[in-house]
Design a protein around this motif. Structure first.
Motif, PDB file in Angstrom:
ATOM      1  N   ASP A  84      -5.205  44.165 -46.251  1.00  7.53           N
ATOM      2  CA  ASP A  84      -6.454  44.836 -45.505  1.00  7.53           C
ATOM      3  C   ASP A  84      -8.131  44.093 -45.512  1.00  7.53           C
ATOM      4  OD1 ASP A  84      -4.786  46.797 -44.504  1.00  7.53           O
ATOM      5  OD2 ASP A  84      -5.904  47.787 -46.170  1.00  7.53           O
ATOM      6  N   ARG A  85      -8.729  44.123 -46.389  1.00  5.28           N
ATOM      7  CA  ARG A  85      -9.210  42.501 -46.321  1.00  5.28           C
ATOM      8  C   ARG A  85      -9.657  41.452 -45.942  1.00  5.28           C
ATOM      9  NH1 ARG A  85     -13.441  43.383 -51.853  1.00  5.28           N
ATOM     10  NH2 ARG A  85     -13.588  45.289 -51.031  1.00  5.28           N
ATOM     11  N   VAL A  86      -8.698  40.825 -46.319  1.00  3.83           N
ATOM     12  CA  VAL A  86      -8.520  39.605 -45.913  1.00  3.83           C
ATOM     13  C   VAL A  86      -7.786  39.834 -44.341  1.00  3.83           C
ATOM     14  CG1 VAL A  86      -6.543  37.502 -45.057  1.00  3.83           C
ATOM     15  CG2 VAL A  86      -6.694  38.849 -47.840  1.00  3.83           C
ATOM     16  N   ARG A  87      -7.432  41.051 -44.134  1.00  2.00           N
ATOM     17  CA  ARG A  87      -7.243  41.541 -42.592  1.00  2.00           C
ATOM     18  C   ARG A  87      -8.569  41.146 -41.673  1.00  2.00           C
ATOM     19  NH1 ARG A  87      -3.227  44.854 -43.520  1.00  2.00           N
ATOM     20  NH2 ARG A  87      -1.718  42.698 -42.832  1.00  2.00           N
ATOM     21  N   ARG A  88      -9.467  41.964 -42.152  1.00  4.18           N
ATOM     22  CA  ARG A  88     -10.995  42.516 -41.689  1.00  4.18           C
ATOM     23  C   ARG A  88     -11.143  41.007 -42.028  1.00  4.18           C
ATOM     24  NH1 ARG A  88     -10.396  47.006 -45.205  1.00  4.18           N
ATOM     25  NH2 ARG A  88     -11.570  46.157 -47.133  1.00  4.18           N
ATOM     26  N   MET A  89     -11.175  40.150 -42.353  1.00  6.73           N
ATOM     27  CA  MET A  89     -11.664  39.074 -42.647  1.00  6.73           C
ATOM     28  C   MET A  89     -11.652  38.067 -41.066  1.00  6.73           C
ATOM     29  SD  MET A  89     -11.794  37.888 -46.451  1.00  6.73           S
ATOM     30  CE  MET A  89     -12.931  35.852 -45.904  1.00  6.73           C
ATOM     31  N   GLU A 134      -1.171  37.171 -35.591  1.00  2.32           N
ATOM     32  CA  GLU A 134      -2.265  37.299 -36.273  1.00  2.32           C
ATOM     33  C   GLU A 134      -0.935  37.479 -37.964  1.00  2.32           C
ATOM     34  OE1 GLU A 134      -3.837  40.693 -36.953  1.00  2.32           O
ATOM     35  OE2 GLU A 134      -3.226  41.660 -35.382  1.00  2.32           O
ATOM     36  N   GLY A 135      -1.017  37.473 -39.509  1.00  4.66           N
ATOM     37  CA  GLY A 135      -0.345  37.454 -40.675  1.00  4.66           C
ATOM     38  C   GLY A 135      -1.125  37.597 -41.959  1.00  4.66           C
ATOM     39  N   VAL A 136      -1.300  37.746 -42.182  1.00  7.14           N
ATOM     40  CA  VAL A 136      -1.543  38.162 -43.861  1.00  7.14           C
ATOM     41  C   VAL A 136      -0.295  38.015 -44.584  1.00  7.14           C
ATOM     42  CG1 VAL A 136      -3.018  39.551 -44.945  1.00  7.14           C
ATOM     43  CG2 VAL A 136      -3.793  38.776 -42.886  1.00  7.14           C
ATOM     44  N   GLY A 152      -4.713  35.336 -51.013  1.00  9.27           N
ATOM     45  CA  GLY A 152      -5.146  35.788 -50.116  1.00  9.27           C
ATOM     46  C   GLY A 152      -4.708  35.321 -49.281  1.00  9.27           C
ATOM     47  N   LEU A 153      -4.547  35.355 -47.598  1.00 11.49           N
ATOM     48  CA  LEU A 153      -4.178  33.857 -46.978  1.00 11.49           C
ATOM     49  C   LEU A 153      -3.806  34.814 -45.851  1.00 11.49           C
ATOM     50  CD1 LEU A 153      -2.477  31.263 -47.874  1.00 11.49           C
ATOM     51  CD2 LEU A 153      -5.051  31.088 -48.099  1.00 11.49           C
ATOM     52  N   GLY A 154      -4.866  34.357 -44.559  1.00 12.96           N
ATOM     53  CA  GLY A 154      -4.800  34.868 -43.106  1.00 12.96           C
ATOM     54  C   GLY A 154      -4.986  33.964 -41.936  1.00 12.96           C
ATOM     55  N   GLY A 185       7.791  29.324 -32.566  1.00  8.09           N
ATOM     56  CA  GLY A 185       8.550  29.326 -33.745  1.00  8.09           C
ATOM     57  C   GLY A 185       7.875  28.898 -34.713  1.00  8.09           C
ATOM     58  N   SER A 186       5.921  29.445 -34.575  1.00  9.71           N
ATOM     59  CA  SER A 186       5.389  28.801 -36.048  1.00  9.71           C
ATOM     60  C   SER A 186       4.490  29.727 -36.195  1.00  9.71           C
ATOM     61  CB  SER A 186       4.919  26.810 -35.387  1.00  9.71           C
ATOM     62  OG  SER A 186       5.499  26.215 -35.128  1.00  9.71           O
ATOM     63  N   PRO A 187       4.665  30.605 -36.781  1.00  8.65           N
ATOM     64  CA  PRO A 187       4.117  31.753 -37.201  1.00  8.65           C
ATOM     65  C   PRO A 187       3.045  31.774 -38.513  1.00  8.65           C
ATOM     66  CG  PRO A 187       5.988  32.450 -37.566  1.00  8.65           C
ATOM     67  CD  PRO A 187       6.234  31.483 -36.752  1.00  8.65           C
ATOM     68  N   GLN A 188       2.379  31.871 -38.395  1.00 15.47           N
ATOM     69  CA  GLN A 188       1.108  31.673 -39.666  1.00 15.47           C
ATOM     70  C   GLN A 188       0.919  32.917 -40.389  1.00 15.47           C
ATOM     71  OE1 GLN A 188      -1.399  28.185 -40.211  1.00 15.47           O
ATOM     72  NE2 GLN A 188      -0.848  27.415 -37.971  1.00 15.47           N
ATOM     73  N   PRO A 189       0.558  33.340 -41.569  1.00 15.43           N
ATOM     74  CA  PRO A 189       0.717  32.152 -42.932  1.00 15.43           C
ATOM     75  C   PRO A 189       2.539  32.131 -42.713  1.00 15.43           C
ATOM     76  CG  PRO A 189      -0.315  34.099 -43.267  1.00 15.43           C
ATOM     77  CD  PRO A 189      -0.157  34.860 -42.010  1.00 15.43           C
TER      78      PRO A 189
END
Length: 629
Positions: A19-24, A36-38, A45-47, A58-62
């Motif tokens: 959730d902290r990465v998501r808020r960033m 969006e993705g975390v 943690g990568l967002g 076809g290229s969602p991230q992370p």
């Protein structure tokens, strides 16, 4: 084009709160409204926020490598990804997507950090290697894409595409760095070697940082630099043919897109050249956008109209009115750090217009730095010739004495405004260029500061890093060093920051074909006479583009985006100018001489002097302080 953020623990494999990465990431949602993705694992943690450009679905991230041993979040574009993909497939790599993100993952798996010079494009990314538990942070050659980092008190490193992503983390300290204030007042922006907040850093352009578990973050490593040390041989026709080849390749490689694509068109040499080459390569009309002003002396749309008509583009234009000052607060919010380049306002407006019609826009940025298109560069070239005839022991007392007594006459005809030139000739080439590049002189800054600020600043002066950069440049002449400084210092700090924040504020991807590194490397090898001839900069580009563009577009005086801030500060913004040092976070620091600033504001409002540039700087500084406080 996207936004990235993350948290990396370098002192043990502590859990990361998703959730902290998501808020960033939410703080930079404007950079990527399409997805969006975390992803988290012990210690990392990568967002990601996605603006879909290539391989839309076809290229969602992370994104995880097919082998499950590496994860990436990536902001930017790799223009040669198809060639790299074919090369990696021949080495046994497998791909599940059709985009460029997965190519970076496989390039890392096969070549490690040696993959970086193979990547052609603009990019900032964080790649976590699950085998080695290392995190690679990377920024492209010129710093087109930003990357902020900070180390927290618990040992974690946080990163993000904008400062506001880091500000979303509750453990980030918000302490203003007084040295950054000195830098900002000198240049009008906070250069990449510093941040407005203590403890926050910007990964330098052309550098990477490899974070390892249970080890403090190492110093960034430079993986690319531009060299002016060599000279190409050949006549103007031969070199012009090579130049045109590089320009065509740079433009066409940046026209790859799965979404609508267009171009900014100011009617100047650079944007007109890009549009001409796009039209040559396209089977459909190029989409172009331009911004004008309702002040005729500042308006260039007639030239943009001519180019649009010549190349049969689908053209849109919009006028910025004299009351566009209402955007000032919004502008301050885009940049987080204080940023005083007033052309950010029309740049935002043209991005806003472009986003109504396209998702990707090509710009003409980069040619002035790479091919000597700024007037200050041609002045530097001539001043260095003068310095070569007179030793410093004669120049310093002669020109320094004249410069000290010569009045600063900004109101006078240009030939009579000699103070800056005289002071520049008295100094070394590096010191003179620092003076030419500065928004405010060291003498003026000294009158603004309080005794408390001077104690905090100590012996540091904003010009020192630039002078050192120029003296250590891989260069052969003063013109080389000036261009090196513009490419390494001014461009990432000002021009690329401006374009990135204003375009991303409206979820538009801006691409700079004239910053293709092979094109810039070619420009750096050109003889000086092919860059500057007489008072004409970008000489070879202008000669080469004669087959495409009219003479009055090629050789008219350079204007650039100009805004009527002097009038605003005497009119609708006068009350804000008067209150600069009296209230708010700027006054609370106690770092400025309030009586001095008040006097400058009153002189400007009354029309006794033009202090608009300085007052605008202080106004944007105050708005930044108010937001960060």
């Amino acid at each position: 084009m996207c936004g990235i953020a993350g948290i990396i623990h370098t002192e043990g494999l502590k859990p990361v709160d998703p959730d902290r990465v998501r808020r960033m990431c939410d703080a930079i949602a404007h950079r990527g409204p399409d997805g969006e993705g975390v992803w988290t694992a012990p210690g990392v943690g990568l967002g990601h926020r996605r603006l879909s450009i290539i391989d839309l679905a076809g290229s969602p991230q992370p994104m995880m490598a097919a082998e499950g041993d590496a994860m990436i979040v990536f902001n930017g574009e790799i223009y040669n990804f198809k060639d790299l993909r074919a090369e990696l497939q021949a080495l046994g790599a497998t791909f599940r997507t059709d985009g460029d993100t997965e190519v970076i993952l496989q390039a890392w798996r096969h070549w490690g950090v040696d993959c970086l010079p193979r990547l052609h494009g603009m990019f900032a990314f964080a790649l976590y290697d699950l085998r080695q538990r290392t995190t690679l942070l990377v920024r492209d050659r010129f710093g087109v894409k930003p990357l902020f980092t900070a180390r927290l008190s618990d040992g974690a490193v946080i990163f993000g595409s904008e400062l506001k992503a880091l500000l979303a983390h509750p453990s980030l300290r918000r302490e203003i760095d007084p040295l950054a204030v000195e830098d900002y007042l000198a240049w009008g922006y906070v250069p990449d070697h510093r941040s407005i907040l203590k403890g926050v850093e910007k990964l330098p352009a052309g550098h990477y940082q490899l974070l390892r578990p249970d080890a403090p973050p190492p110093a960034p490593v430079q993986w690319w630099d531009i060299s002016f040390a060599d000279r190409a041989k050949g006549n103007a026709d031969d070199l012009g043919a090579h130049l045109l080849h590089h320009m065509r390749d740079a433009v066409t490689s940046r026209m790859l897109s799965d979404v609508p694509l267009g171009a900014f068109l100011s009617g100047g040499v650079d944007s007109s050249s890009v549009v001409a080459l796009m039209a040559e390569a396209s089977t459909t009309p190029v989409k172009t956008c331009s911004i004008g002003f309702d002040v005729s002396a500042l308006d260039e749309t007639a030239y943009a109209d001519r180019i649009a008509e010549q190349f049969h583009t689908q053209h849109w234009k919009r006028t910025v009115s004299a009351d566009d000052f209402t955007l000032v607060d919004k502008l301050a919010g885009m940049f987080d750090e204080p940023f005083a380049d007033a052309s950010a306002l029309p740049t935002f407006r043209v991005c806003e217009l472009a986003r109504e019609h396209v998702t990707v826009a090509l710009s003409g940025d980069g040619a002035d730095e790479a091919f000597a298109g700024y007037r200050r560069q041609t002045f530097q070239h001539r001043e260095e010739q003068a310095r070569s005839f007179l030793p410093a022991v004669l120049r310093k007392p002669l020109f320094g004495g004249l410069g000290a007594i010569w009045p600063k006459a900004d109101w006078a005809p240009r030939p009579l405004r000699a103070k800056t030139t005289l002071l520049s000739l008295a100094a070394s080439g590096e010191e003179g260029y620092a003076r030419a590049l500065a928004a405010t002189s060291p003498e003026l800054r000294e009158t603004l500061y309080s005794p408390d600020f001077k104690r905090l600043r100590g012996e540091y002066r904003a010009e020192q890093p630039l002078i050192e950069l120029m003296r250590n440049a891989p260069a052969r002449s003063g013109l080389d060093r000036a261009q090196y400084a513009d490419l390494k210092f001014y461009m990432p700090g000002d021009i690329l920051t401006k374009v990135d924040r204003t375009s991303m504020a409206v979820s538009l991807e801006a691409r700079e074909p004239l910053l293709d590194h092979r094109l810039v490397e070619f420009g750096a090898r050109l003889p000086e006479s092919m860059r500057v001839r007489g008072t004409t900069g970008k000489w070879l580009i202008k000669q080469t583009m004669r087959r495409y563009l009219p003479e009055d577009v090629l050789f008219r005086p350079k204007m650039g985006f100009v805004t009527p801030i002097a009038q605003w500060l005497r009119g609708p913004l006068a009350s804000q100018a008067r209150g600069l040092a009296a209230s708010g976070a700027l006054a609370a620091t106690g770092w400025f001489d309030s009586a001095r600033i008040e006097g400058l504001a009153e002189d400007h409002i009354a029309g006794r002097a033009d202090h608009s540039r300085l007052i605008w700087q202080l106004l944007m500084l105050r708005k930044s302080f108010d937001r960060l406080g």
